[in-house]
Design a protein around this motif. Sequence first.
Motif, short mmCIF file in Angstrom:
data_model
loop_
_atom_site.label_atom_id
_atom_site.label_comp_id
_atom_site.label_asym_id
_atom_site.label_seq_id
_atom_site.Cartn_x
_atom_site.Cartn_y
_atom_site.Cartn_z
N TYR B 217 -76.84 -45.94 4.32
CA TYR B 217 -75.55 -45.51 5.04
C TYR B 217 -76.38 -44.90 6.10
O TYR B 217 -74.95 -44.42 6.51
CB TYR B 217 -74.86 -44.62 3.98
CG TYR B 217 -73.67 -43.95 4.79
CD1 TYR B 217 -72.32 -44.74 4.27
CD2 TYR B 217 -73.68 -42.69 4.78
CE1 TYR B 217 -71.49 -43.50 4.03
CE2 TYR B 217 -72.51 -42.30 5.52
CZ TYR B 217 -71.50 -42.63 5.00
OH TYR B 217 -70.58 -41.94 5.50
N GLU B 218 -77.52 -44.39 5.36
CA GLU B 218 -77.52 -43.16 7.13
C GLU B 218 -78.08 -44.33 7.96
O GLU B 218 -77.49 -44.07 9.82
CB GLU B 218 -78.21 -42.46 6.81
CG GLU B 218 -77.38 -41.13 5.49
CD GLU B 218 -78.42 -39.98 5.53
OE1 GLU B 218 -80.11 -40.00 6.42
OE2 GLU B 218 -78.38 -38.99 5.16
N ARG B 220 -76.82 -47.36 8.46
CA ARG B 220 -75.58 -47.81 9.19
C ARG B 220 -75.48 -46.90 10.70
O ARG B 220 -74.56 -47.47 11.57
CB ARG B 220 -75.56 -48.77 8.65
CG ARG B 220 -75.81 -50.38 8.06
CD ARG B 220 -75.32 -51.13 6.75
NE ARG B 220 -74.69 -49.72 5.55
CZ ARG B 220 -73.66 -49.66 5.33
NH1 ARG B 220 -72.04 -50.08 5.14
NH2 ARG B 220 -73.39 -48.77 4.33
N ALA B 221 -74.68 -45.96 9.92
CA ALA B 221 -73.87 -44.76 10.49
C ALA B 221 -74.77 -44.63 12.40
O ALA B 221 -74.20 -44.57 13.37
CB ALA B 221 -74.77 -43.54 9.96
#
Lengths: 516, 347
Positions: B217-218, B220-221
């Motif tokens: 998640y991080e 890709r963020a």
Amino acid sequence: MATVLEMKGITKQFPGVLANDNISLDVEEGEIHALVGENGSGKSTLMSILYGIYRADAGEIYVRGKKVEITEPRDAINLKIGMVFQHFMLVEPLTVAENIVLGSELRRGPFLDYDQAVREVERLSESYGLKIDPHAKIQDISVGLQQRVEILKALYRGAEILILDEPTAVLTPQEVDDLIEVMRNLRAKGTSIIFITHKIREVLAISDRVTVLRRGKKVGTKPTSETNAQDLAEMMVGREVLLEVKKDKAEPGEEVLQIRNLVVKDRRGALKVNGASLAVRRGEILGIAGVEGNGQTELVEAIAGLIRPESGQILLNDRDITQWSPLRIKQAGLGYVPEDRHRRGLILDYTVAENLILGLHTEAPYKRRFGLQDFRATKDNAAKLVEAFDIRPPFPHQPARKLSGGNQQKVVVAREFDRNPDLLICAQPTRGVDIGAIEFIHRQVVAQRDRGAAVLLVSAELDEILSLSDRIAVMYNGKIVAVMPVEEADEHKLGFLMLGGRLEDYQAGGGNSVAG
Amino acid sequence: MLDRMKRIPYHVVLAPILAVLLAMVVGSGFILTVGESPFAAYRVLLQESFGSMRGFATTLQRATPLMFTGLAVAFAFRAGLFNIGAEGQLYIGAFAAAWVGFTFTNLPKFIHLPFAILASMVGGAIWAAVSGLLKAKFGIHEVINSIMMNYIAYFLTDWLVTGPFQGSTMIPETKRVAASATLSRLMPPTRLTTALYVALLAAAIVYFIMWRTKLGYEIRAVGLNPTAAEYGGISVARITVAAMAISGALAGLAGMEQILGLNNRFIQRFSPDLGFMGVAVALLGKNHPVGIVLAAVLFGALQTGAAAMDRLTSVPRELITILQGVIIFFIAAEYLFSRFLKVKGEA
């Protein structure tokens, strides 16, 4: 009066959206015609068709009674139609005169006849009452003057029909007054102006007639004298709207945020906050008024831990958070709606559900053991917030990019408000958001205050500052130059202070001149 | 899972296929100029690479290192980093695997082989982490610094195999790795080994990390919007280093396959630009593990078929290089094309 422009039955289909649905518009000579509507109502599309940026799928355009085909901006310019965009198209290192003649330069042999260009600009600026220094460089002049250069550019190309796309969005109140003056001068010279805006007050202040669009359709055209604010708002939104924010008197408690002598430099090393001090109490909304670029952005980013201050102290609930990481500050009770939702607030290619846990994703229930992401919790949270904050369309799996500006902002607001933070920073919370969503967001901000949050509001919209705040601070040149209860503030006083005037001078001289 | 699949826009799947088909059309032009029938040439190519189990095994063998380097480039790319240093990381990983392979010779296979595999990952990870750190701490662009790191890796391994670790002969290569550190062949006499399983497992793990974990998640963020990630409490510096390290570990595995599966020793400058080919594979595979596996198989097939085409027709094997280049060209053109469409479509 003669009709100079007629658009008949303009229809434009974009993939998935009918941007203009059979819209007709007529503009008379020497008229200021306001074109209003919420974001996505089709105003910009309609004007882009008139200016030759898009081609209509159906419909006809008549200029001075003759049917015309406008396939590119050059056609529009030849028909004496000029357009001033929201984002200026100026070459910063060049002078005013050079920018105005750019593209149709006066030559002397192979060289630019600069002196002639300057004389032309002086002649234009005199005859239309648009004061400007032709030798000044664009990068050295204010946004208001840059806009004036854009208008002169259009006039230089012979514009008799001038389209102004949300011209007041970037201006201070004083600059808006100047622009209105300029528009009056142009009207007196016989220029027709199409004035795109979503600010009702401006429509009422200057326009002769107003056309309202909603969701690609024309709602109606009325003489401005036969309408009023409430009527226009309802035409724009399609239902009754509360223009005033209803709120009870604040009952402030202890100080949640204290800022002491804060000094912050921006990423380029320029000093932006220069010894600012401020306190926000539980249960109050403190509004910061100021012309953009006077340190508000850096002040807020320093509080959120996104920029390290040079010196000074920031206390949240009496704890010194000056050197903390953004995550730790968030966890200590900060909710933060950033001024730029595209750059800061959202990851546009993430789904609504993924965006609704940004910053919370490191904690339960969204993070399970072994660093796994909990999809069920993410989904449940999204379902709850989409419903509670009326995010439309209600599909948590859609990328945030697909939402309208207002609904994107609701995603940010939902995420930051739902955690019931002790300190809530709202920077430009309603920028680029339509009236319906503004009303909703304002109510939520007041509800947070009433719950007991300390709210720090930063806004370039003085209306918003005045209608939401309990106390107002004015920021100028990196300092908080005045703090006053909302009862003691009005638009002119704030405008005077925002431009560097001193409170003592205002009280003495009635605010007619700006010192410093 | 299903709604994730549904959300993949069709052009993500269609564009690479179209690029390959267009490239074959362009390739036909070249084949015609040497007086051959494109159909015949392509048939030979396909026959060789997919027509028999043996040919298919060779295709997969050639695809295996490209899966690793493709995954490596894609992993960094998801974090917004262009890891052009996969080649150097591959060399360091390869040397680490070789060193473990020829040094600890009395370990049982079930310890020795995983140890050597792990060493290749650690070697590649450390090498890439240096690039990540240079970017995160000093703002030195990863493209520049990882190219530099490539040269350091070349010359460092040059020295290692001509100096302290040169085998007994005069040839610039190390000793052979112990049999206990070599990968088992799946289909002798082809050189397809269990490295294929490792590659497929790696693809699955990449998918899992990227879309099922907090780290993913991080990452890709940060890749999509670093300023918003920072606002969301994500340390962009930490993610930059972590993503580069994982990327480097994957590149190291490609080196491992070359040593423990193919050459059984570290030969100076052995890699036929596998790290750089990874960029093409990642591009064609749209930075998605499934796409990368398929793209790697395609590139593996082209290389397998090239030799046969060279042998059985008058089409030179260099045609394959042209095809690869043209595929990349069309993929890149598709990016331009879709960007153009987007600009036109937005109001």
